[in-house]
Design a protein around this motif. Structure first.
Motif, mmCIF file in Angstrom:
data_model
loop_
_atom_site.group_PDB
_atom_site.id
_atom_site.type_symbol
_atom_site.label_atom_id
_atom_site.label_comp_id
_atom_site.label_asym_id
_atom_site.label_seq_id
_atom_site.Cartn_x
_atom_site.Cartn_y
_atom_site.Cartn_z
ATOM 1 N N VAL A 24 4.263 -9.953 1.821
ATOM 2 C CA VAL A 24 4.053 -10.124 0.387
ATOM 3 C C VAL A 24 2.931 -9.167 -0.017
ATOM 4 O O VAL A 24 1.820 -9.246 0.494
ATOM 5 C CB VAL A 24 3.672 -11.584 0.052
ATOM 6 N N VAL A 25 3.252 -8.251 -0.916
ATOM 7 C CA VAL A 25 2.310 -7.193 -1.282
ATOM 8 C C VAL A 25 1.428 -7.641 -2.437
ATOM 9 O O VAL A 25 1.915 -8.104 -3.464
ATOM 10 C CB VAL A 25 3.068 -5.894 -1.651
ATOM 11 N N ALA A 26 0.110 -7.498 -2.240
ATOM 12 C CA ALA A 26 -0.897 -7.793 -3.259
ATOM 13 C C ALA A 26 -1.905 -6.646 -3.264
ATOM 14 O O ALA A 26 -1.831 -5.752 -2.422
ATOM 15 C CB ALA A 26 -1.588 -9.114 -2.943
ATOM 16 N N GLU A 27 -2.859 -6.690 -4.184
ATOM 17 C CA GLU A 27 -3.862 -5.623 -4.253
ATOM 18 C C GLU A 27 -4.653 -5.489 -2.958
ATOM 19 O O GLU A 27 -5.057 -4.400 -2.586
ATOM 20 C CB GLU A 27 -4.837 -5.868 -5.408
ATOM 21 N N ALA A 28 -4.878 -6.596 -2.266
ATOM 22 C CA ALA A 28 -5.682 -6.578 -1.043
ATOM 23 C C ALA A 28 -4.866 -6.241 0.207
ATOM 24 O O ALA A 28 -5.422 -6.133 1.297
ATOM 25 C CB ALA A 28 -6.369 -7.926 -0.860
ATOM 26 N N THR A 29 -3.561 -6.046 0.069
ATOM 27 C CA THR A 29 -2.719 -5.712 1.214
ATOM 28 C C THR A 29 -3.148 -4.370 1.790
ATOM 29 O O THR A 29 -3.277 -3.388 1.060
ATOM 30 C CB THR A 29 -1.234 -5.643 0.786
ATOM 31 N N THR A 30 -3.360 -4.341 3.109
ATOM 32 C CA THR A 30 -3.740 -3.094 3.769
ATOM 33 C C THR A 30 -2.509 -2.440 4.376
ATOM 34 O O THR A 30 -1.595 -3.114 4.839
ATOM 35 C CB THR A 30 -4.786 -3.321 4.874
ATOM 36 N N PHE A 31 -2.515 -1.120 4.354
ATOM 37 C CA PHE A 31 -1.367 -0.376 4.863
ATOM 38 C C PHE A 31 -1.291 -0.447 6.380
ATOM 39 O O PHE A 31 -0.222 -0.650 6.944
ATOM 40 C CB PHE A 31 -1.427 1.085 4.389
ATOM 41 N N GLN A 32 -2.425 -0.312 7.025
ATOM 42 C CA GLN A 32 -2.420 -0.301 8.484
ATOM 43 C C GLN A 32 -2.423 -1.711 9.062
ATOM 44 O O GLN A 32 -1.633 -2.022 9.947
ATOM 45 C CB GLN A 32 -3.617 0.485 9.009
ATOM 46 N N GLY A 33 -3.279 -2.574 8.548
ATOM 47 C CA GLY A 33 -3.409 -3.913 9.111
ATOM 48 C C GLY A 33 -2.281 -4.856 8.752
ATOM 49 O O GLY A 33 -1.654 -5.459 9.625
ATOM 50 N N ASP A 34 -1.995 -4.986 7.446
ATOM 51 C CA ASP A 34 -0.975 -5.934 6.990
ATOM 52 C C ASP A 34 0.448 -5.399 7.158
ATOM 53 O O ASP A 34 1.328 -6.088 7.663
ATOM 54 C CB ASP A 34 -1.213 -6.315 5.530
ATOM 55 N N LEU A 35 0.655 -4.169 6.709
ATOM 56 C CA LEU A 35 2.001 -3.598 6.757
ATOM 57 C C LEU A 35 2.318 -2.974 8.121
ATOM 58 O O LEU A 35 3.479 -2.715 8.426
ATOM 59 C CB LEU A 35 2.178 -2.553 5.645
ATOM 60 N N GLU A 36 1.270 -2.720 8.897
ATOM 61 C CA GLU A 36 1.404 -2.165 10.254
ATOM 62 C C GLU A 36 2.155 -0.841 10.265
ATOM 63 O O GLU A 36 3.033 -0.599 11.096
ATOM 64 C CB GLU A 36 2.062 -3.171 11.198
ATOM 65 N N TRP A 37 1.793 0.042 9.327
ATOM 66 C CA TRP A 37 2.445 1.343 9.244
ATOM 67 C C TRP A 37 1.849 2.312 10.245
ATOM 68 O O TRP A 37 0.635 2.354 10.438
ATOM 69 C CB TRP A 37 2.282 1.928 7.849
ATOM 70 N N ASP A 38 2.692 3.143 10.842
ATOM 71 C CA ASP A 38 2.203 4.222 11.690
ATOM 72 C C ASP A 38 1.966 5.458 10.813
ATOM 73 O O ASP A 38 2.258 5.444 9.614
ATOM 74 C CB ASP A 38 3.183 4.517 12.834
ATOM 75 N N SER A 39 1.453 6.513 11.414
ATOM 76 C CA SER A 39 1.075 7.688 10.625
ATOM 77 C C SER A 39 2.280 8.353 9.955
ATOM 78 O O SER A 39 2.170 8.864 8.838
ATOM 79 C CB SER A 39 0.327 8.700 11.492
ATOM 80 N N LEU A 40 3.439 8.333 10.592
ATOM 81 C CA LEU A 40 4.631 8.934 9.988
ATOM 82 C C LEU A 40 5.069 8.169 8.743
ATOM 83 O O LEU A 40 5.408 8.772 7.710
ATOM 84 C CB LEU A 40 5.774 8.981 11.005
ATOM 85 N N THR A 41 5.019 6.852 8.806
ATOM 86 C CA THR A 41 5.366 6.028 7.645
ATOM 87 C C THR A 41 4.398 6.285 6.504
ATOM 88 O O THR A 41 4.807 6.404 5.346
ATOM 89 C CB THR A 41 5.375 4.533 8.032
ATOM 90 N N VAL A 42 3.114 6.387 6.836
ATOM 91 C CA VAL A 42 2.097 6.667 5.814
ATOM 92 C C VAL A 42 2.399 8.002 5.131
ATOM 93 O O VAL A 42 2.364 8.096 3.900
ATOM 94 C CB VAL A 42 0.671 6.665 6.416
#
Length: 80
Positions: A24-42
């Protein structure tokens, strides 16, 4: 609806195809910690945001942006 809320809504919509964990995406959602994105996804996501808003997010800016809210603030600054 204010301009920042529109930016947040657009960012949230852009996150959806990359949100493989169904976070669930909110303003405090982190890309690396919450979404667990790797560098390619970023990198893919940043390209989508740059295209959507017709802006350029520098590597140094990317390093400082950790949350959805911070990205919305950065987009707002770059659009003015």
């Amino acid at each position: 609806m204010n301009d920042r809320q529109q930016v947040l809504d657009t960012i949230t919509a852009q996150i959806e195809p990359f949100n493989k964990k169904g976070v669930v995406v909110a303003e405090a959602t982190t890309f690396q910690g919450d979404l667990e994105w790797d560098s390619l996804t970023v990198m893919d996501f940043v390209a989508a945001i740059e295209d959507e808003f017709d802006i350029v997010i520098t590597m140094s800016m990317q390093a400082e942006i950790e949350t959805v809210g911070q990205l919305a603030d950065a987009v707002g600054k770059l659009r003015t």
